[in-house]
Design a protein around this motif. Structure first.
Motif, short mmCIF file in Angstrom:
data_model
loop_
_atom_site.label_atom_id
_atom_site.label_comp_id
_atom_site.label_asym_id
_atom_site.label_seq_id
_atom_site.Cartn_x
_atom_site.Cartn_y
_atom_site.Cartn_z
N TRP A 157 43.73 47.29 53.36
CA TRP A 157 44.11 48.70 53.53
C TRP A 157 42.89 49.55 53.90
CZ3 TRP A 157 47.37 52.12 54.81
CH2 TRP A 157 47.43 53.40 54.26
N TYR A 158 41.79 49.32 53.18
CA TYR A 158 40.56 50.06 53.45
C TYR A 158 40.10 49.81 54.88
CZ TYR A 158 36.16 52.38 52.30
OH TYR A 158 35.10 53.27 52.26
N ALA A 159 40.12 48.53 55.29
CA ALA A 159 39.64 48.17 56.63
C ALA A 159 40.53 48.78 57.70
CB ALA A 159 39.59 46.65 56.77
N GLU A 160 41.83 48.82 57.44
CA GLU A 160 42.75 49.39 58.43
C GLU A 160 42.43 50.88 58.65
OE1 GLU A 160 46.90 48.98 57.39
OE2 GLU A 160 47.55 49.99 59.24
N LEU A 161 42.20 51.61 57.56
CA LEU A 161 41.86 53.03 57.70
C LEU A 161 40.48 53.22 58.32
CD1 LEU A 161 43.25 54.36 54.31
CD2 LEU A 161 44.20 54.78 56.59
N GLU A 162 39.58 52.33 57.97
CA GLU A 162 38.21 52.45 58.46
C GLU A 162 38.14 52.34 59.99
OE1 GLU A 162 35.55 49.56 56.82
OE2 GLU A 162 33.97 51.06 56.51
N ARG A 163 39.08 51.57 60.56
CA ARG A 163 39.10 51.45 62.02
C ARG A 163 39.37 52.82 62.66
NH1 ARG A 163 41.07 46.35 60.96
NH2 ARG A 163 43.25 46.97 60.96
N ILE A 164 40.10 53.67 61.94
CA ILE A 164 40.39 55.01 62.47
C ILE A 164 39.23 55.96 62.17
CG2 ILE A 164 41.90 57.01 62.15
CD1 ILE A 164 44.14 54.90 61.83
N SER A 165 38.80 55.92 60.92
CA SER A 165 37.68 56.79 60.54
C SER A 165 37.18 56.36 59.17
CB SER A 165 38.15 58.25 60.51
OG SER A 165 37.44 58.98 59.54
N ALA A 166 35.86 56.24 59.03
CA ALA A 166 35.29 55.87 57.74
C ALA A 166 35.63 56.93 56.70
CB ALA A 166 33.78 55.72 57.87
N VAL A 167 35.80 58.18 57.15
CA VAL A 167 36.14 59.26 56.21
C VAL A 167 37.59 59.08 55.72
CG1 VAL A 167 36.40 61.75 55.96
CG2 VAL A 167 34.47 60.83 57.24
N PHE A 214 28.33 64.54 58.69
CA PHE A 214 29.38 63.54 58.52
C PHE A 214 29.09 62.37 59.48
CE2 PHE A 214 32.96 66.31 56.78
CZ PHE A 214 33.50 65.38 55.91
N HIS A 215 28.90 62.73 60.75
CA HIS A 215 28.80 61.74 61.80
C HIS A 215 27.59 60.83 61.64
CE1 HIS A 215 29.57 59.93 65.61
NE2 HIS A 215 28.36 60.22 66.05
N SER A 216 26.44 61.42 61.35
CA SER A 216 25.23 60.61 61.35
C SER A 216 25.22 59.65 60.16
CB SER A 216 24.00 61.50 61.34
OG SER A 216 24.13 62.48 60.35
N ASN A 217 26.13 59.85 59.22
CA ASN A 217 26.16 58.96 58.08
C ASN A 217 27.35 58.00 58.10
OD1 ASN A 217 23.85 59.64 56.20
ND2 ASN A 217 24.63 61.65 56.73
N LEU A 218 28.05 57.93 59.22
CA LEU A 218 29.19 57.03 59.33
C LEU A 218 28.75 55.70 59.93
CD1 LEU A 218 31.98 59.40 60.67
CD2 LEU A 218 31.48 58.76 58.32
N THR A 219 29.54 54.66 59.65
CA THR A 219 29.21 53.35 60.20
C THR A 219 29.63 53.24 61.66
OG1 THR A 219 30.98 52.83 58.67
CG2 THR A 219 28.97 51.50 58.54
N GLY A 220 30.86 53.65 61.95
CA GLY A 220 31.32 53.52 63.33
C GLY A 220 31.87 54.85 63.80
N ASP A 221 32.24 54.92 65.04
CA ASP A 221 32.77 56.16 65.57
C ASP A 221 34.24 56.36 65.24
OD1 ASP A 221 30.45 56.97 66.60
OD2 ASP A 221 30.79 56.18 68.62
N GLY A 222 34.91 55.29 64.84
CA GLY A 222 36.34 55.39 64.57
C GLY A 222 37.11 55.54 65.88
N THR A 223 38.38 55.89 65.77
CA THR A 223 39.18 56.03 66.98
C THR A 223 39.96 57.32 66.91
OG1 THR A 223 40.72 54.59 65.85
CG2 THR A 223 39.54 53.64 67.71
N ARG A 224 39.97 58.04 68.03
CA ARG A 224 40.76 59.26 68.10
C ARG A 224 41.38 59.26 69.49
NH1 ARG A 224 38.51 65.35 68.75
NH2 ARG A 224 37.08 64.18 70.05
N ASP A 225 42.67 59.54 69.55
CA ASP A 225 43.33 59.56 70.85
C ASP A 225 43.31 60.98 71.40
OD1 ASP A 225 44.97 59.54 73.00
OD2 ASP A 225 46.61 58.43 72.05
#
Ligand code: OOG
Ligand code: NI
Length: 472
Positions: free
Chosen positions: A199-209, A403-414
């Motif tokens: 569940w965590y990984a699924e949300l993380e693909r969208i945004s670490a936040v 927020f951004h500079s401390n995230l692992t990935g960029d996530g996905t936004r459409d």
């Protein structure tokens, strides 16, 4: 039993949260040490060090950041903060910034009365996950998030009841205060509850936040930020201690003119050990890295006109520094500020670009002269002095950058889908409390002080300056 007034609850909460966070994130303790030492050094060398807040206030000053998942959770957080005399101020939309968009809208809980701010200005930047925003979440994922969030309880009912009472009675007796503080600090402590890996990984693909908010069954303080009087010195010294900071200080550049608004910088916290529940049900040990350390320097609050000038300078700096290293950006920014921004507090006051508390000057011989009827004249001829008001709020761009500079990935936004409209009004509905406008708060404070000062001077004609648009 002795009654602890609201401000004592707030000060005690800020202190206990800081002690708790120090045990969770050791680099935070280093940051406090370095910030404390720099503040002492500045206080010793600079006779004006207390101009934007007494050294006692600055040393105790912190802001925190928390993140919640639903309007109901936000209302409960607001109840806890109301018990501490902290009210929602400002609306920040971090969903469509050009850098590091994150699926949240935010407000800051803080004291609003100047006396309360002087006693303890503790503030908490609070973000709400926008689960209905189709750029981030499709209807199916939104539905699963809603179910997950509906099952958890961030704040125990006993805490909420005590908080309601504390708000109503403007304080609590000692034993209830102790209970409130224990439960409130507990609600923001990192929980030992296992994290559902898939569940965590699924949300993380969208945004670490999104994962940090909706992937776990509790909330936690994300960071606690001390205030420092020389942030450039702090930045260097943390580097010397082997702590890697983000590549720059966000906000206005260092320059020879007045300090305005807010300058912030941060570093990533280390891995934190967490327990995970794997898809096959096994419990394993692992780590997450979502929390960070941040530090800030505060300057003078700007009026809407001053803020527009600041925003224009920032946009121009971006344009000229695009694709260049951070050091170039700093030089570019400084050159632009030296060209376009007032170099003195006096000029900021006269041009109506910043907020001040005006005080009457009554101990000068005037030979029967009457005070002039305009603010610029009153300041220039020495009838009034102007003490700057400290900026008590946040900057959406710096928040997004941090927020951004401390995230692992960029996530996905459409980007092709529309975001859900969200504004201060809708946030107030979610909160069931008004969201106050920071500019209005500063303007009211300035206005009250100015009226008092003009009345003392007997400047009847000058009272009319209050109606002049330049004042606020
Ligand atoms: C909040 C980030 C914003 C600030 O100082 O601008 C913030 C968060 O990371 O939850 O704290
Ligand atoms: Ni922060």
């Amino acid at each position: 039993m002795p009654h602890l007034p609201t401000w004592r609850l707030r000060a005690a909460f800020a202190r206990r949260l800081s002690d708790m966070y120090g045990t969770e994130v050791p680099a935070y303790t280093t940051l406090l040490e370095v910030a404390g030492r720099i503040n002492d050094e500045v206080a010793r060398r600079d006779p004006d060090a207390g101009r934007l807040g007494s050294i006692d206030r600055v040393t105790a000053e912190r802001h925190g950041a928390i993140r919640v998942g639903t309007p109901a959770e936000l209302r409960q957080a607001a109840q806890v903060f109301a018990a501490l005399g902290m009210h929602p101020v400002g609306f920040y939309d971090l969903r469509d910034g050009d850098i590091g968009a994150v699926p949240v809208v935010s407000t800051a809980f803080r004291p609003t009365d100047p006396v309360e701010l002087d006693r303890n200005p503790f503030r908490v930047f609070t973000s709400l996950l926008t689960t209905g925003d189709r750029r981030f979440f499709d209807p199916e994922l939104e539905a699963r998030l809603t179910t997950f969030l509906a099952r958890r309880q961030l704040f125990p009912p006993e805490l909420l009841l005590l908080a309601e009472r504390a708000e109503r009675d403007a304080g609590l007796d000692e034993s209830d205060a102790e209970r409130l503080l224990t439960l409130a600090v507990g609600a923001f402590t990192l929980a030992a509850e296992p994290v559902d890996r898939a569940w965590y990984a699924e949300l993380e693909r969208i945004s670490a936040v999104a994962a940090d908010i909706g992937g776990v069954t509790s909330t936690h303080i994300n960071h606690l930020t001390p205030r420092v009087l020389d942030i450039d010195a702090l930045y260097r010294r943390m580097g010397e201690r082997g702590i890697t900071m983000i590549d720059r200080i966000q906000g206005p550049p260092r320059w020879a003119g007045p300090d305005v608004l807010l300058r912030q910088t941060s570093f990533r916290a280390l891995d934190e050990a967490r327990t995970f529940r794997e898809p096959d049900g096994r419990l394993t040990r692992g780590a997450l890295r979502v929390r960070f350390g941040e530090v800030e320097a505060r300057g003078i609050a700007l009026t809407r006109a001053g803020r527009a000038r600041y925003d224009a300078l920032t946009a121009e700096t971006d344009r000229r520094a695009a694709g260049r290293p951070a050091a170039d950006r700093e030089r570019t920014a400084r050159a632009l500020w030296e060209r376009d921004f007032p170099r003195t507090e006096h000029q900021l006051a006269v041009e109506g670009l910043a907020f001040f508390a005006h005080r009457p000057v009554t101990d000068r011989p005037r030979d029967g002269r009457r005070p002039p009827a305009d603010l610029a004249g009153l300041l220039t001829d020495g009838w009034l002095t102007a003490e700057p008001l400290v900026y008590e709020d946040f900057l959406p761009r710096s928040a997004a950058g941090i927020f951004h500079s401390n995230l692992t990935g960029d996530g996905t936004r459409d980007p092709l889908r529309d975001g859900t409209p969200f504004d201060a009004h809708r946030l107030a509905e979610a909160l069931d409390r008004p969201v106050l406008d920071p500019f209005t708060l500063y303007a009211e404070q300035q206005d009250r002080a100015l009226r008092g000062a003009l009345t003392t001077l007997g400047a009847d004609a000058a009272l009319r300056v209050l109606d002049a648009p330049a004042v606020n």
